[in-house]
Design an enzyme around this catalytic site. Structure first.
Site, PDB file in Angstrom:
ATOM      1  N   CYS A  16       0.856  -1.173   0.000  1.00 53.45           N
ATOM      2  CA  CYS A  16       0.000   0.000   0.000  1.00 53.45           C
ATOM      3  C   CYS A  16       0.895   1.226   0.000  1.00 53.45           C
ATOM      4  O   CYS A  16       2.012   1.177  -0.504  1.00 53.45           O
ATOM      5  CB  CYS A  16      -0.942  -0.013   1.200  1.00 53.45           C
ATOM      6  SG  CYS A  16      -0.100  -0.034   2.801  1.00 53.45           S
ATOM      7  N   MET A  17       0.464   2.309   0.613  1.00 54.47           N
ATOM      8  CA  MET A  17       1.252   3.546   0.599  1.00 54.47           C
ATOM      9  C   MET A  17       2.566   3.419   1.362  1.00 54.47           C
ATOM     10  O   MET A  17       3.584   3.980   0.982  1.00 54.47           O
ATOM     11  CB  MET A  17       0.431   4.680   1.214  1.00 54.47           C
ATOM     12  CG  MET A  17      -0.645   5.202   0.289  1.00 54.47           C
ATOM     13  SD  MET A  17       0.047   5.986  -1.162  1.00 54.47           S
ATOM     14  CE  MET A  17       0.982   7.302  -0.398  1.00 54.47           C
TER      15      MET A  17
END
Length: 515
Positions: free
Chosen positions: A30-31
């Site tokens: 993810c981020m």
């Protein structure tokens, strides 16, 4: 060392510590986190992973998550995937690399307590409702990079338009910024079908009906539909329905006809329900969400911001924060920005202030101070896991006082919302200082950025003061405000083990930090 070599070295250091290539069942990111599916969790060396220089922390949830930070994780993941593929071909034995030496005893004890808390939280969070929320999060998290990129371009374009610069370029920037948002329903439908076990492209096809301009010629419930009505919520419902229709068809349609009948019935049935039901209902819900968010901050102001900023970290601990992702996305789709995210981001500011107070309250504990110094830059950029799980949550009271800091920061921004100065974010994902490029509001970028910066400062100072004066009991100070260096030197000189779990017959056993 070249950047590519550095990223590959990080991936190479991580792989043996998670049990080798044979133990990895899935890889995603993810981020900020490398998310791994593992066959055998017992093969993971948590403490050695935390000692890898690029690793900011680890989180155990439905997947094993290694916090690497924004930017780094996107570069390390492809290298890790390549190493796993090579490892599976060569079938290496896990544990070939020598794990880095763990940190000093006191910091390790905090990390161990944090890991135990995470494991307990994971067990409590494994309810059907919370598992459903995770699936919803899995639909929207892959969209975050596009939201961020388009959000920053939108901010840049707005600045250029206000200044009257590059007038021949701004229309092109507007197209780049708006193109993804115009079709976000299609991507939501695709990811939804994929997450719920259907054919992704069929989910996207049904969701595409929502943004098709031709729906403006259709009436439902006595009203003309409008393209995009229902937004991401309508796309989510349409794709889930498509998955169930598809699964029903797979069970009852003969195999010889499946390739023709199943996709046709899936799009036809779910499409009709979407046009003559879901678009209207989801549109009403989306409008209600936007109206409620505006009403809450216009009338609740500082009080609403105080509650939201103070409760966000506990919501994260309970796994309920994932329910906010569709709400953020709906607000961005409707208004161009979400007014909730800057307030919730104040929870990270409180965490930074609390960590700074712990640093000054424990002047003799070199190990915890080193942990804070290494994790603080990431915390300022909105990556809070290392400070939460490595410092404040295991200590107990500092986690509560960090929430107090977040509450005051949220109250500050909420007050300005009530006064008519909206502060919003054009994308979700970043927090802390990393949110500045994504800020938007109703009174210009300068005013919006100033209010957000003021909220951060309030969160920092409130978290610091609350933790410094109320974050430690006498017993907690007596337990942790001690130097670990002499013990480390003695162990090093004798060549003995450095693990904090190694104790002699007369060694005292540390109890978990009390609240």
């Amino acid at each position: 060392m070249a950047t590519e070599d550095k990223n590959r070295a990080t991936a190479a250091a991580i792989l043996p510590l998670v049990g080798g290539a044979a133990n990895v069942s899935s890889i995603a990111h993810c981020m900020t986190r490398l998310r791994l599916g593992l066959h055998d969790r017992s093969l993971v060396d948590d403490e050695a992973l935390k000692a890898v220089p690029a690793v900011m922390g680890v989180v155990e949830d439905d997947t094993y998550q290694i916090v690497l930070g924004p930017g780094t994780v996107a570069r390390v993941t492809p290298e890790f995937e390549q190493l796993v593929e090579e490892g599976r071909t060569a079938d290496p034995a896990p544990g070939e690399a020598t794990p880095p030496a763990p940190a000093s005893a006191s910091a390790d004890e905090l990390a161990t307590q944090g890991a135990a808390m995470k494991a307990a939280r994971k067990t409590k969070n494994a309810t059907p409702f919370k598992l459903f929320l995770r699936r919803i999060a899995n639909i929207f998290v892959p969209l975050i990079p596009a939201l961020i990129g388009c959000g920053i371009i939108a901010g840049l374009n707005g600045l250029l338009v206000n200044l009257g610069w590059l007038t021949s370029v701004t229309p092109a920037l507007a197209a780049m910024a708006s193109g993804f948002m115009a079709l976000i329903a299609v991507f939501v439908g695709y990811n939804t079908a994929k997450e719920f076990g259907g054919t992704p492209i069929l989910g996207g096809a049904v969701a595409a009906i929502i943004v098709f301009p031709g729906v403006a010629n259709i009436e439902a419930f006595g009203q003309k539909l409008s393209p995009g009505q229902g937004g991401v919520l309508g796309a989510l419902g349409a794709a889930v329905l498509a998955v169930y229709v598809e699964k029903w068809c797979r069970r009852w349609v003969p195999e010889a006809l499946d390739v023709l009948v199943t996709p046709t019935l899936t799009v036809l049935v779910s499409g009709l329900v979407t046009i003559f039901g879901l678009m209207y209902v989801a549109g009403e819900i989306s409008t209600a969400i936007g109206t409620f968010a505006d009403w809450l901050l216009s009338n609740g102001g500082a009080g609403a911001g105080f509650v939201l900023g103070g409760l966000f970290l506990p919501l994260v601990m309970l796994g309920l924060h994932q329910a906010l992702i569709p709400i953020h996305t709906t607000l961005i789709e409707q208004q161009g920005y979400t007014v909730l995210l800057p307030i919730l981001a104040m929870a990270g500011a409180g965490q930074v202030g609390a960590a700074a107070a712990v640093y000054f309250r424990l002047p003799r504990n070199e190990s915890i101070r080193r942990t804070i110094k290494s994790a603080l830059p990431a915390g300022l950029l909105g990556v809070g896991e290392p400070l939460i799980y490595g410092v404040s949550l295991p200590l107990g009271r500092p986690f509560i006082t960090a929430c107090v800091g977040g509450a005051f920061g949220g109250g500050f921004i909420g007050l300005f919302n009530q006064l008519g100065d909206k502060v919003g974010s054009t994308a979700i994902g970043p927090s802390g200082w990393a949110l500045f490029p994504l800020l938007d509001g109703n009174h210009g970028l300068g005013t919006t950025a100033a209010i957000y910066a003021g909220g951060l400062l309030v969160g920092y100072f409130a978290g610091f003061l609350a933790t410094y004066f109320f974050g430690f009991s006498k017993d907690l100070l007596a337990e942790f405000n001690v130097s670990q260096e002499p013990a480390e030197s003695t162990v090093a000189a004798t060549g003995g083990p450095t693990s904090p779990t190694t104790t002699g017959p007369d060694s005292p056993t540390k109890e978990p930090a009390g609240v």
